[in-house]
Design a protein around this motif. Structure first.
Motif, mmCIF file in Angstrom:
data_model
loop_
_atom_site.group_PDB
_atom_site.id
_atom_site.type_symbol
_atom_site.label_atom_id
_atom_site.label_comp_id
_atom_site.label_asym_id
_atom_site.label_seq_id
_atom_site.Cartn_x
_atom_site.Cartn_y
_atom_site.Cartn_z
ATOM 1 N N VAL A 104 128.776 -98.663 26.894
ATOM 2 C CA VAL A 104 127.611 -98.045 26.989
ATOM 3 C C VAL A 104 126.862 -97.625 25.630
ATOM 4 C CG1 VAL A 104 125.787 -96.132 27.791
ATOM 5 C CG2 VAL A 104 127.305 -97.628 29.423
ATOM 6 N N ASP A 105 127.773 -96.886 24.871
ATOM 7 C CA ASP A 105 127.398 -96.397 23.510
ATOM 8 C C ASP A 105 127.465 -97.390 22.525
ATOM 9 O OD1 ASP A 105 126.998 -93.879 24.673
ATOM 10 O OD2 ASP A 105 129.026 -93.380 24.051
ATOM 11 N N GLU A 106 128.303 -98.106 22.659
ATOM 12 C CA GLU A 106 128.558 -99.308 21.300
ATOM 13 C C GLU A 106 127.311 -100.289 21.568
ATOM 14 O OE1 GLU A 106 132.707 -100.852 21.529
ATOM 15 O OE2 GLU A 106 133.437 -98.850 20.549
ATOM 16 N N LYS A 107 127.335 -100.787 22.693
ATOM 17 C CA LYS A 107 126.113 -101.837 22.945
ATOM 18 C C LYS A 107 124.835 -101.300 23.151
ATOM 19 C CE LYS A 107 129.810 -104.543 22.287
ATOM 20 N NZ LYS A 107 130.105 -105.396 20.971
ATOM 21 N N ASN A 108 124.641 -100.281 23.419
ATOM 22 C CA ASN A 108 123.385 -99.556 24.002
ATOM 23 C C ASN A 108 122.944 -100.303 25.212
ATOM 24 O OD1 ASN A 108 121.166 -97.898 23.521
ATOM 25 N ND2 ASN A 108 119.953 -99.312 22.339
ATOM 26 N N ILE A 109 123.873 -100.197 26.194
ATOM 27 C CA ILE A 109 123.552 -100.806 27.516
ATOM 28 C C ILE A 109 122.363 -100.203 28.181
ATOM 29 C CG2 ILE A 109 124.719 -101.084 29.859
ATOM 30 C CD1 ILE A 109 126.030 -102.840 27.736
ATOM 31 N N ASP A 110 121.764 -101.011 28.772
ATOM 32 C CA ASP A 110 120.614 -100.493 29.551
ATOM 33 C C ASP A 110 121.072 -100.084 30.848
ATOM 34 O OD1 ASP A 110 118.159 -100.814 27.518
ATOM 35 O OD2 ASP A 110 118.924 -102.796 27.544
ATOM 36 N N LEU A 111 121.614 -100.754 31.493
ATOM 37 C CA LEU A 111 122.097 -100.898 32.924
ATOM 38 C C LEU A 111 123.458 -101.262 33.217
ATOM 39 C CD1 LEU A 111 120.900 -100.466 35.836
ATOM 40 C CD2 LEU A 111 120.269 -102.999 35.978
ATOM 41 N N LEU A 135 128.759 -93.716 38.795
ATOM 42 C CA LEU A 135 127.825 -93.253 39.091
ATOM 43 C C LEU A 135 127.425 -91.823 38.646
ATOM 44 C CD1 LEU A 135 126.704 -94.518 42.731
ATOM 45 C CD2 LEU A 135 125.081 -94.648 40.941
ATOM 46 N N LYS A 136 128.505 -91.245 38.740
ATOM 47 C CA LYS A 136 128.628 -89.601 38.527
ATOM 48 C C LYS A 136 128.796 -89.371 36.845
ATOM 49 C CE LYS A 136 130.225 -87.405 42.679
ATOM 50 N NZ LYS A 136 131.160 -86.480 43.315
ATOM 51 N N TYR A 137 129.391 -90.071 36.419
ATOM 52 C CA TYR A 137 129.742 -89.604 34.893
ATOM 53 C C TYR A 137 129.873 -90.635 33.729
ATOM 54 C CZ TYR A 137 132.785 -86.843 38.069
ATOM 55 O OH TYR A 137 132.851 -85.840 39.085
ATOM 56 N N VAL A 138 129.288 -91.716 33.923
ATOM 57 C CA VAL A 138 128.780 -92.477 32.920
ATOM 58 C C VAL A 138 127.268 -92.607 32.826
ATOM 59 C CG1 VAL A 138 128.815 -94.981 32.046
ATOM 60 C CG2 VAL A 138 130.864 -94.400 33.303
ATOM 61 N N GLN A 139 127.093 -92.316 31.394
ATOM 62 C CA GLN A 139 125.613 -91.714 31.129
ATOM 63 C C GLN A 139 124.790 -93.247 30.852
ATOM 64 O OE1 GLN A 139 125.568 -89.237 27.619
ATOM 65 N NE2 GLN A 139 126.545 -87.500 28.802
ATOM 66 N N CYS A 140 124.461 -93.728 32.178
ATOM 67 C CA CYS A 140 123.585 -94.926 32.006
ATOM 68 C C CYS A 140 123.190 -95.363 33.411
ATOM 69 C CB CYS A 140 124.513 -96.016 31.465
ATOM 70 S SG CYS A 140 123.573 -97.606 31.363
ATOM 71 N N PRO A 141 122.103 -95.721 33.769
ATOM 72 C CA PRO A 141 121.590 -96.021 35.062
ATOM 73 C C PRO A 141 122.553 -96.977 35.539
ATOM 74 C CG PRO A 141 119.530 -96.074 33.599
ATOM 75 C CD PRO A 141 120.931 -96.023 32.614
ATOM 76 N N MET A 276 119.396 -93.829 38.485
ATOM 77 C CA MET A 276 118.813 -93.412 37.012
ATOM 78 C C MET A 276 119.592 -91.949 36.672
ATOM 79 S SD MET A 276 114.896 -94.310 36.764
ATOM 80 C CE MET A 276 113.911 -94.905 38.024
ATOM 81 N N GLN A 277 119.992 -91.747 35.513
ATOM 82 C CA GLN A 277 120.891 -90.531 35.103
ATOM 83 C C GLN A 277 120.014 -89.712 34.563
ATOM 84 O OE1 GLN A 277 123.680 -90.601 36.318
ATOM 85 N NE2 GLN A 277 124.451 -92.600 36.622
ATOM 86 N N ASN A 278 118.873 -89.888 34.023
ATOM 87 C CA ASN A 278 117.994 -88.740 33.479
ATOM 88 C C ASN A 278 118.524 -88.033 32.281
ATOM 89 O OD1 ASN A 278 115.308 -87.525 33.724
ATOM 90 N ND2 ASN A 278 116.501 -85.641 34.375
ATOM 91 N N ILE A 279 118.952 -88.979 31.404
ATOM 92 C CA ILE A 279 119.732 -88.516 30.035
ATOM 93 C C ILE A 279 118.891 -89.082 28.914
ATOM 94 C CG2 ILE A 279 121.990 -88.474 31.193
ATOM 95 C CD1 ILE A 279 122.415 -91.151 29.867
ATOM 96 N N LYS A 280 118.969 -88.221 27.959
ATOM 97 C CA LYS A 280 118.281 -88.470 26.658
ATOM 98 C C LYS A 280 119.313 -89.467 25.744
ATOM 99 C CE LYS A 280 116.338 -86.591 22.489
ATOM 100 N NZ LYS A 280 115.646 -85.149 21.798
ATOM 101 N N ARG A 281 118.628 -90.770 25.812
ATOM 102 C CA ARG A 281 119.249 -91.680 24.982
ATOM 103 C C ARG A 281 118.531 -92.364 23.865
ATOM 104 N NH1 ARG A 281 121.899 -95.823 28.401
ATOM 105 N NH2 ARG A 281 122.830 -96.723 26.444
ATOM 106 N N ASP A 282 118.891 -93.011 22.961
ATOM 107 C CA ASP A 282 117.969 -93.644 21.959
ATOM 108 C C ASP A 282 117.230 -94.787 22.682
ATOM 109 O OD1 ASP A 282 118.821 -91.834 20.056
ATOM 110 O OD2 ASP A 282 120.291 -93.188 19.296
ATOM 111 N N GLY A 283 116.156 -94.856 22.261
ATOM 112 C CA GLY A 283 115.296 -96.161 22.602
ATOM 113 C C GLY A 283 114.459 -95.960 23.555
#
Length: 283
Positions: A104-111, A135-141, A276-283
């Motif tokens: 998710v971090d390396e590839k800037n995954i959207d989903l 669902l609970k712990y990975v910071q991505c929808p 949705m995770q409601n987290i702050k990410r780039d983009g």
């Protein structure tokens, strides 16, 4: 170009999630990363696993993982030869949660798209432990696809909210772009005994309306305190093709003491579920 991660354990349910994702996103350009993390498989591989043979077992599992991913690629190119899509495979000596977080971090995954059951196929568990962990712990929808869910266009979407959470523009835009080609209707449902919105809630409602402007939106109110029961009833009484909710970040202790609505709903859902995770990410 957006990027989508699809973890697999090579089960039928995982392949069903692949098929669903490729059909859902067929109109746009996407990078798909099909990933298998096999560390747990190594330790489950044999009861006779020892320090002496762990290297051999690891290589055997890694080889099978790579071979299965190649098979999936060939199958994808047979049933979905879409020139808008690019496919990548990742075979990793890692556990699913850590590898998904890394990609998710390396590839800037959207989903992330996952099936709701894996090889265990426990009838008492809708999501399955792996999907619920992601669902609970990975910071991505995460878009969770129920077992044997046949693809249908997401024409009617339920989006319950209390308007207290300032949704992230990136995640609302993802939803908007995902369903806009289908001219989807989004029912934004406020479930509460208090009908009048505060100024904060009004501002968040306006933000949602602006971010989802490509879609027809119905703002509704349900007079109830039981959020989970109200959602289940709404899904049963309306032709809902997808449920969208936010998975707020909770402390470990809080989530241990008080099961979340995501956990409760996971036991009874029979429609695709976008968390949705409601987290702050780039983009």
């Amino acid at each position: 170009m957006r990027s989508i991660l699809i973890p697999t354990d090579f089960s039928d349910n995982a392949m069903n999630a692949v098929r669903y994702a490729l059909e859902l996103f067929k109109y746009e350009r996407y990078d798909f990363y099909i990933m298998h993390a096999y560390e747990d498989t190594i330790y489950k591989e044999t009861t006779n696993l020892t320090r002496e043979n762990i290297g051999k077992v690891t290589k055997e599992v890694a080889d099978r993982s790579a071979a299965e991913l190649d098979r999936i690629l060939k199958e994808i190119n047979t049933f979905s030869p879409n020139p808008r899509h690019k496919y990548h495979t990742i075979s990793s000596h890692n556990i699913l949660i850590d590898e998904a977080d890394k990609i998710v971090d390396e590839k800037n995954i959207d989903l992330i798209v996952m099936g709701t059951r894996g090889k265990s196929n426990d009838r008492k568990i809708t999501f399955g432990s792996q999907t619920l962990q992601v669902l609970k712990y990975v910071q991505c929808p995460v878009l969770a696809i129920p077992e044997k869910q046949r693809y249908t266009q997401p024409k009617h979407i339920l989006f319950p909210t209390n308007y207290l959470i300032p949704y992230k523009r990136r995640e609302l835009k993802l939803l908007c772009d995902m369903v806009a080609p289908y001219r989807s209707i989004i029912d934004v449902v406020y479930i509460s005994k208090i009908k009048k919105l505060s100024l904060r809630q009004e501002d968040n409602q306006l933000f949602m309306k602006e971010a989802l402007c490509k879609n027809e939106i119905n703002f509704k109110t349900i007079d109830s305190k039981d959020v989970v029961a109200s959602i289940e009833q709404y899904v049963n009484e309306h032709p809902i093709d997808m449920l969208v909710m936010v998975n707020t970040r909770e402390s470990f202790l809080e989530s241990f003491l008080y099961p979340s609505r995501v956990d409760q709903l996971s036991l009874k859902l029979n429609v695709p579920f976008l968390a949705m995770q409601n987290i702050k990410r780039d983009g």
